[in-house]
Design an enzyme around this catalytic site. Structure first.
Site, PDB file in Angstrom:
ATOM      1  N   HIS A   1     -11.093  76.847  21.901  1.00 53.61           N
ATOM      2  CA  HIS A   1     -10.275  77.433  22.973  1.00 53.61           C
ATOM      3  C   HIS A   1     -10.434  76.681  24.292  1.00 53.61           C
ATOM      4  O   HIS A   1      -9.605  76.821  25.190  1.00 53.61           O
ATOM      5  CB  HIS A   1     -10.652  78.914  23.161  1.00 53.61           C
ATOM      6  CG  HIS A   1     -10.196  79.769  22.019  1.00 53.61           C
ATOM      7  ND1 HIS A   1      -9.115  80.610  22.105  1.00 53.61           N
ATOM      8  CD2 HIS A   1     -10.653  79.885  20.745  1.00 53.61           C
ATOM      9  CE1 HIS A   1      -8.933  81.220  20.932  1.00 53.61           C
ATOM     10  NE2 HIS A   1      -9.858  80.798  20.098  1.00 53.61           N
TER      11      HIS A   1
ATOM     12  N   ASP B   1      -9.232  73.978  32.130  1.00 56.61           N
ATOM     13  CA  ASP B   1      -9.029  75.172  31.322  1.00 56.61           C
ATOM     14  C   ASP B   1      -8.395  74.748  30.004  1.00 56.61           C
ATOM     15  O   ASP B   1      -7.484  73.909  30.006  1.00 56.61           O
ATOM     16  CB  ASP B   1      -8.084  76.144  32.057  1.00 56.61           C
ATOM     17  CG  ASP B   1      -8.478  77.599  31.864  1.00 56.61           C
ATOM     18  OD1 ASP B   1      -9.053  77.911  30.814  1.00 56.61           O
ATOM     19  OD2 ASP B   1      -8.196  78.407  32.773  1.00 56.61           O
TER      20      ASP B   1
HETATM   21  P1  ADQ Z   1     -10.421  82.600  29.359  1.00 52.36           P
HETATM   22  O1  ADQ Z   1     -11.282  81.587  30.022  1.00 52.36           O
HETATM   23  O2  ADQ Z   1     -10.962  83.985  29.319  1.00 52.36           O
HETATM   24  O3  ADQ Z   1     -10.044  82.169  27.873  1.00 52.36           O
HETATM   25  P2  ADQ Z   1      -7.495  82.999  29.955  1.00 52.36           P
HETATM   26  O4  ADQ Z   1      -6.798  82.192  28.948  1.00 52.36           O
HETATM   27  O5  ADQ Z   1      -6.845  82.989  31.280  1.00 52.36           O
HETATM   28  O6  ADQ Z   1      -9.010  82.558  30.182  1.00 52.36           O
HETATM   29  O7  ADQ Z   1      -7.546  84.489  29.429  1.00 52.36           O
HETATM   30  C1  ADQ Z   1      -8.004  85.573  30.177  1.00 52.36           C
HETATM   31  C2  ADQ Z   1      -7.452  86.865  29.565  1.00 52.36           C
HETATM   32  O8  ADQ Z   1      -8.183  87.989  30.059  1.00 52.36           O
HETATM   33  C3  ADQ Z   1      -5.994  87.085  29.924  1.00 52.36           C
HETATM   34  O9  ADQ Z   1      -5.326  87.653  28.845  1.00 52.36           O
HETATM   35  C4  ADQ Z   1      -6.069  88.062  31.104  1.00 52.36           C
HETATM   36  O10 ADQ Z   1      -4.956  88.895  31.239  1.00 52.36           O
HETATM   37  C5  ADQ Z   1      -7.326  88.861  30.761  1.00 52.36           C
HETATM   38  N1  ADQ Z   1      -7.993  89.282  32.005  1.00 52.36           N
HETATM   39  C6  ADQ Z   1      -8.520  88.493  32.955  1.00 52.36           C
HETATM   40  N2  ADQ Z   1      -9.011  89.225  33.979  1.00 52.36           N
HETATM   41  C7  ADQ Z   1      -8.797  90.506  33.672  1.00 52.36           C
HETATM   42  C8  ADQ Z   1      -9.063  91.767  34.341  1.00 52.36           C
HETATM   43  N3  ADQ Z   1      -9.623  91.836  35.554  1.00 52.36           N
HETATM   44  N4  ADQ Z   1      -8.699  92.881  33.726  1.00 52.36           N
HETATM   45  C9  ADQ Z   1      -8.124  92.826  32.504  1.00 52.36           C
HETATM   46  N5  ADQ Z   1      -7.825  91.685  31.850  1.00 52.36           N
HETATM   47  C10 ADQ Z   1      -8.163  90.543  32.414  1.00 52.36           C
HETATM   48  C11 ADQ Z   1     -10.400  81.120  26.965  1.00 52.36           C
HETATM   49  C12 ADQ Z   1     -10.172  79.715  27.502  1.00 52.36           C
HETATM   50  C13 ADQ Z   1      -8.731  79.565  27.965  1.00 52.36           C
HETATM   51  C14 ADQ Z   1      -7.773  79.896  26.821  1.00 52.36           C
HETATM   52  C15 ADQ Z   1      -8.142  81.209  26.165  1.00 52.36           C
HETATM   53  C16 ADQ Z   1      -7.339  81.443  24.906  1.00 52.36           C
HETATM   54  O11 ADQ Z   1     -11.084  79.423  28.554  1.00 52.36           O
HETATM   55  O12 ADQ Z   1      -8.486  78.244  28.417  1.00 52.36           O
HETATM   56  O13 ADQ Z   1      -6.457  79.992  27.322  1.00 52.36           O
HETATM   57  O14 ADQ Z   1      -9.519  81.272  25.835  1.00 52.36           O
HETATM   58  O15 ADQ Z   1      -7.423  80.352  24.037  1.00 52.36           O
END
Ligand code: ADQ
Length: 458
Positions: free
Chosen positions: A158, A366
């Site tokens: 990821h 990311d």
């Molecule tokens: P993350 O580093 O966690 O994921 P991201 O892809 O942005 O980053 O996903 C975060 C998820 O958590 C989103 O669905 C978001 O809506 C949710 N989220 C964040 N803050 C929140 C809050 N305060 N309350 C509720 N929900 C919240 C890792 C990798 C990324 C990759 C994903 C998926 O680091 O690059 O995109 O996995 O492969």
């Protein structure tokens, strides 16, 4: 019928409306609830080292069976907090300056992978397809193979896959990559990640790679391919509409009379570029004084991994930056930055995205960044907001309708914010439609199907 077994470090606690914050949990849960199958991994419990060893819990929830197990304190410290989050995570995000290495932690990381493989063994059937997720589980397939498992086993990373010379800063990089090549399929987020992987195979491992994705290395053949993870855009849009009719949103709107909202949502992590983002907002207010009192920046950032020092440091840095900016520009009736550590339910988050004129997504690195995709999907097609997106998020490879920025260029980011705040409706709509078409085509089901098809061709 083949059964899908998902393996990830953490099996997400399922609450109503899906799992909690974290991109892997959101993506994997969305993929698995359609196919059904089993999700195996750590329950999140930590068991005292002197207590009896943790035992597995197997619980069906609709089409998905959750098989979870606790970790001992020592395993947690070495495998999770240590090698996974203080060695691998910073290196995979190009932060060799934050990388710590401890040989005992690496031994613990391998030991826990072996132990998890042993726990899964009695649940496996011969025609199961096994799909492991993320950097915690690089040696997992090698451990299953050593126990005689012959099933198809795939791996999806990821995070970014870094340049070979960056990966090589981890002392046991060759051992790790040899283990990674025990999988039948290695999936990466983007074409640049795939290029970096192939470069390592060719120049560090002495292997070969063909244009069709087949790799020969360490005496094995496997496939490697890019599979950009997606979302369910129409579901996010429906959640955003539904959430807009809530007290939280009505109250938010009351605080935004004559004020436009810029929103950022991230786990509190140094890879997400929050300090640079705050600085660019400062530059916006300094260089475009007419924006003062007319714009408000909402940063939602739930803390994670608080027991790794680098995470405490980023938290301190942000608190001081937000305080400095609010102290400098704030008025009695206007707070420039609203900085919040809470988790929110998915409908609330989606409706906040919809209420915001600008989605401000500027990680330093990311793998993909699902927030960028969710922000666009949540917009009102009649009056969509604008996405400002770092070129170093995997999502930038697909989201041509965003304003692409370099997160180290704070002046450039401030200019992009100003441009986004004043973009005419027709241009906003054209950019939104372009990105929605991609989000619908490359959705999370397409991601899962493409991966499973490559792993286990029909
Ligand atoms: P993350 O580093 O966690 O994921 P991201 O892809 O942005 O980053 O996903 C975060 C998820 O958590 C989103 O669905 C978001 O809506 C949710 N989220 C964040 N803050 C929140 C809050 N305060 N309350 C509720 N929900 C919240 C890792 C990798 C990324 C990759 C994903 C998926 O680091 O690059 O995109 O996995 O492969």
């Amino acid at each position: 019928m083949t059964r899908l077994i998902i393996v990830s470090n953490r099996v997400a606690p399922i609450s109503e409306g899906g799992p909690a914050a974290g991109g892997l949990a959101v993506g994997v849960y969305d993929a698995l609830r359609e196919t059904g199958g089993m999700w195996f991994g750590w329950s999140g419990d930590i068991v005292d080292d002197h207590a009896p060893p943790p035992t597995m819990t197997v619980e069906p929830h609709g089409p998905v069976t959750f098989a979870t197990i606790g970790l001992s304190r020592r395993d947690y410290e070495q495998y999770y907090r240590g090698f996974s989050n203080a060695t691998l995570w910073p290196t995979l995000h190009y932060r060799s300056d934050l990388t710590e290495f401890d040989r005992e932690e690496y031994e613990g990381y391998k030991r826990v992978n072996g132990w998890l493989a042993e726990q899964l063994l009695p649940l496996l059937r011969p025609d199961d397809v096994i799909w492991a997720h993320d950097y915690h589980l690089i040696p997992f397939a090698a451990a299953l193979r050593a126990a005689g498992v012959r099933n198809r086993i795939g791996f999806f990373l990821h995070t970014p896959f870094p340049a070979a010379q960056v990966l090589a800063t981890i002392p046991p990089h060759a051992d790790l990559m040899r283990a990674l090549c025990s999988y039948d399929l290695v999936g990466l987020q983007t074409a640049p990640d795939l290029r970096a992987f192939v470069d390592y195979i060719q120049h560090e491992a002495g292997g070969t790679a063909q244009a069709d994705g087949s790799i020969a290395a360490y005496g094995r053949t496997l496939r490697a391919q890019a599979f950009p993870i997606g979302i369910h855009p129409d579901e996010v849009a429906a959640l955003a509409e539904y959430g807009s009719d809530s007290d939280v949103l009505r109250t938010l709107h009351r605080t935004l009379v004559d004020t436009r909202l810029i929103v950022s949502v991230d786990r509190l992590d140094y890879s997400k570029g929050l300090v640079e983002r705050f600085k660019a907002f400062d530059v916006l207010l300094a260089r475009f004084p007419e924006e003062r009192q007319r714009v408000s920046f909402l940063q939602i950032a739930p803390p994670t991994r608080a027991d790794v020092d680098a995470y405490q440091n980023i938290r301190d840095a942000l608190e001081s930056e937000a305080g400095r900016i609010n102290g400098r520009y704030g008025e009695m009736h206007w707070t420039p930055i609203r900085y919040i550590h809470r988790q929110y339910e998915r409908p609330v988050l989606a409706s906040v995205f919809r209420a915001a004129h600008v989605g401000y997504v500027t990680p330093l690195r990311d793998g993909m960044n699902l927030v960028a995709k969710e922000y666009v999907a949540a917009q009102d097609p009649a009056d969509p907001g604008v996405l400002v997106l770092s070129r170093f998020a995997g999502a930038a490879q697909q989201m041509n309708g965003a304003l692409i920025v370099n997160p180290l260029d704070v002046e450039g980011m401030a200019e992009a914010l100003a441009q986004a705040l004043h973009m005419p409706l027709a241009e906003r709509q054209a950019r939104y439609e372009d990105m929605m078409a991609m989000l619908r085509r490359d959705n999370v089901s397409a991601w899962r199907d493409a991966f499973l098809q490559a792993l286990n061709p029909a």
